[in-house]
Scaffold this motif. Sequence first.
Motif, short mmCIF file in Angstrom:
data_model
loop_
_atom_site.label_atom_id
_atom_site.label_comp_id
_atom_site.label_asym_id
_atom_site.label_seq_id
_atom_site.Cartn_x
_atom_site.Cartn_y
_atom_site.Cartn_z
N ASN A 149 0.83 -1.20 0.00
CA ASN A 149 0.00 0.00 0.00
C ASN A 149 0.87 1.25 0.00
N ASP A 150 0.46 2.23 -0.79
CA ASP A 150 1.10 3.54 -0.82
C ASP A 150 0.33 4.47 0.11
N ILE A 151 1.02 5.45 0.67
CA ILE A 151 0.34 6.46 1.46
C ILE A 151 -0.01 7.63 0.56
N GLY A 152 -1.13 8.27 0.86
CA GLY A 152 -1.56 9.39 0.05
C GLY A 152 -2.54 10.26 0.79
N VAL A 153 -2.77 11.45 0.26
CA VAL A 153 -3.75 12.37 0.84
C VAL A 153 -4.53 13.03 -0.28
N TYR A 154 -5.77 13.39 0.04
CA TYR A 154 -6.61 14.18 -0.86
C TYR A 154 -6.81 15.54 -0.20
N ARG A 155 -6.52 16.61 -0.94
CA ARG A 155 -6.63 17.96 -0.39
C ARG A 155 -7.93 18.60 -0.89
N PRO A 156 -8.98 18.63 -0.06
CA PRO A 156 -10.27 19.14 -0.51
C PRO A 156 -10.23 20.58 -1.03
N SER A 157 -9.36 21.39 -0.46
CA SER A 157 -9.32 22.80 -0.84
C SER A 157 -8.91 23.01 -2.29
N THR A 158 -8.16 22.07 -2.84
CA THR A 158 -7.68 22.19 -4.22
C THR A 158 -8.10 21.02 -5.10
N GLY A 159 -8.63 19.95 -4.50
CA GLY A 159 -8.98 18.78 -5.27
C GLY A 159 -7.79 18.00 -5.77
N VAL A 160 -6.64 18.15 -5.10
CA VAL A 160 -5.41 17.50 -5.55
C VAL A 160 -5.12 16.26 -4.70
N TRP A 161 -4.72 15.19 -5.39
CA TRP A 161 -4.25 13.96 -4.75
C TRP A 161 -2.73 13.96 -4.73
N TYR A 162 -2.15 13.60 -3.59
CA TYR A 162 -0.70 13.43 -3.47
C TYR A 162 -0.44 12.00 -3.00
N ILE A 163 0.30 11.25 -3.80
CA ILE A 163 0.54 9.83 -3.50
C ILE A 163 2.04 9.57 -3.49
N GLN A 164 2.53 8.98 -2.43
CA GLN A 164 3.94 8.60 -2.33
C GLN A 164 4.04 7.11 -2.65
N LYS A 165 4.63 6.81 -3.80
CA LYS A 165 4.66 5.42 -4.26
C LYS A 165 5.67 4.59 -3.47
N SER A 166 5.22 3.41 -3.04
CA SER A 166 6.06 2.58 -2.19
C SER A 166 7.20 1.92 -2.95
N ASN A 167 7.14 1.89 -4.28
CA ASN A 167 8.23 1.25 -5.03
C ASN A 167 9.43 2.17 -5.23
N GLY A 168 9.38 3.37 -4.63
CA GLY A 168 10.53 4.26 -4.65
C GLY A 168 10.70 5.05 -5.92
N THR A 169 9.69 5.07 -6.81
CA THR A 169 9.82 5.79 -8.08
C THR A 169 9.23 7.19 -8.03
N GLY A 170 8.93 7.70 -6.84
CA GLY A 170 8.52 9.09 -6.74
C GLY A 170 7.08 9.27 -6.31
N TYR A 171 6.49 10.38 -6.76
CA TYR A 171 5.14 10.75 -6.37
C TYR A 171 4.20 10.69 -7.57
N GLN A 172 2.93 10.49 -7.29
CA GLN A 172 1.87 10.68 -8.27
C GLN A 172 1.01 11.82 -7.76
N ILE A 173 0.85 12.84 -8.58
CA ILE A 173 0.10 14.03 -8.18
C ILE A 173 -1.01 14.23 -9.20
N VAL A 174 -2.24 14.27 -8.73
CA VAL A 174 -3.40 14.32 -9.61
C VAL A 174 -4.37 15.38 -9.11
N GLN A 175 -4.79 16.29 -9.98
CA GLN A 175 -5.87 17.20 -9.62
C GLN A 175 -7.16 16.58 -10.14
N PHE A 176 -8.02 16.14 -9.22
CA PHE A 176 -9.20 15.39 -9.61
C PHE A 176 -10.23 15.46 -8.50
N GLY A 177 -11.16 16.40 -8.62
CA GLY A 177 -12.21 16.52 -7.62
C GLY A 177 -12.44 17.94 -7.16
#
Length: 702
Positions: A530-558
């Motif tokens: 499992n990766d850890i992540g947060v959803y920021r309601p104020s901006t609708g942005v997802w921040y995901i820290q990938k557990s395989n060490g390849t960086g972050y996934q950042i998505v504006q969705f919501g």
Amino acid sequence: MRKDRKHGQMWKISLVFVAVFAWVAIPFVLQNKVQAGGEVPISTATANLISPSGSVNPHGLATYDVYASGNRELEVESEDVNSVGAVLTVFLNGNSIGQVTVGTDFKARLKLRTQDGQTVPTVNNGDTVQVKNGATVILSGVFGGLTPTPTSSPTGSPTGSPTASPTASPTASPTGSPSPSPSPSASPSPGGPFAILSGPTINGAMPRGYAEYELHSSRTELEIRVFQVSLPSGTVLNVTVNNAAVGNLVMESGGEGRLRLRSDRGENVPVITNGMPIELKNGGTTILSGTFATAGGPTPSPTGTPQGRFFEGHLSGAQVVPPVTTNATGEVKILLNADETQATITGEFNRFTSAQTSALIQVVIAGATTTVADLGVIPTREGEAHFGPTTVNVTAQQVQLLRMGSWTMVIGSAANPAGEIAGRILSDSHRADFDGDGSNDFAVFRPSSGTWFSQNSQGFTAQNFGLATDVPVSADYDGDGKTDRAVFRDAGGNAVWEINNSSDGSVYSTQFGFSSDTPLRGDFDGDGRNDIGVYRPSTGVWYIQKSNGTGYQIVQFGVAEDIPMTTDMDGDGKADVTVFRPSNGLWFWINSATGSVGIVRFGQTGDKPVKGDFDGDGRDDVAVYRPTTGVWYILKSSNGGYDIRQFGLAEDIPVAGNYDGDTQTDIAVFRPSTGDWYIWRSVDNTYEFRHFGLTGDIPTVR
């Protein structure tokens, strides 16, 4: 009683709805970007940029995309740089590739595109990127994850909301009968000396590996492979056998690495016999170690806490070598018995357009493919079939390879006899599977005392971990196949994740997000953790820290009102970014396999969205629980039909999960006022009642 009605014609999205969706924050996904012209990258590499001092700020991400047309893009983003107006220089492998100025938002971005006539250097796994302010390095990272990206497919169509009348609430006691017992089949023959490699958790991950020694007529060979080692790409591990150096293993992206020595290539391969120790060290620190023994014989198992015994694979044509274009998909589930000498196999496949001809579970060791299980031709109806349970004997060597993700399943057809769909089998754990047997436990977190309580096949456990204000975020973070106790904590406005690793009892702590964010967990990178992540309601942005060490996934969705969820709508084994909009009952999700966006209207104001694969087809269904009536509405992904049942009261919390050990999610509720659990078992259509908890307890499965 159950009502199962065929879904009518799917209504199309109106122009009004398109206008509504246009103002939704449409995602920009670093892993699934699309060019303005609609072109999807076929290969992507990322580098997580961190400060040499180890501080949280500044931070950033570098992304390299290659498109089918030959166009390339390189983007380097720096954030929270406390030097407004400073000119930063970006270096790739020590060579300057451009400059950028820090803005008033403390951000700087360098973007190079061949389609704009700019020079874009070629990037490979292991390449280094640095961001300098003058002569000072403020950020650096290593590229990894350069793998093909699937092309896009059509997006989903919306459907109407069901309005069926509720039925009576069940009160019966459970009368479930066990599933049929599988029959055993033969296990593969033993090989040469083999060592299971294990070690303590590193940055919250449990490392695994193996070493295989082979004596051929013309050569000797030593292969060492490691998996889930949370060290940077390029890290060198010194390998010793019987206290003598034999070579260096260089870590690759995703926590994996390999060293292969062959005497016919002039390489020095030591003579290895049973009982010899092997160690992999990073400097003076032992990362992994083990002892050689004859494969198939009494191979020593890793010491420490028992690991999870449930594994899952998601099959598609894209994973066949070479890839096959097909709409067929499948899923395989494997459960080891308690002493890990047998594996029970179940699963399903669907949408085959020609006759299924073969079904093999295989593992590759030192270049040789071994069949673990041959399921043969499976009776199929209209291109769909369920198989198993089938039980096969397994060796300790095969179990370790299973835990390393080295098992694959390939299902062939008349049109594609070498394989129409295939997939890698990985460890799988739910949010409340603390014993790792593949079924949900009865488990709660008690904020008043910070205590976790669980009841499962291993009995009753109680453990203190957390504070009254913490949010429970249990999941398998360390990759041992069992759920870890974990909390999301407010630390002066920042969010701190505290994770109690089930593999060795250690505690991993990391700061990620703000306390006002909504915590998320899911396997977005498909590595089985499992990766850890947060959803920021104020901006609708997802921040995901990938557990395989390849960086972050950042998505504006919501938007602010949306309820974020981690689902697997496309059945590829990766978590899909998903939101449910309570004001109008709309669902939006990004299919991780293609990057396409799915949209459906299903629900109304006040409904609670629920995650689950209720029809057992390997894909999550769209589902809601309506507290006002206690009715569950499920839109089945297998055939588009409805499943509508009344099961619960207004106060109940939906806790759907797999409690009976079959392939389907069970409808279930937790009643806070009494601490009672009510479960509608899918395996035999009976009810189960269990008292476990007190008023104020939080079920961890939610």
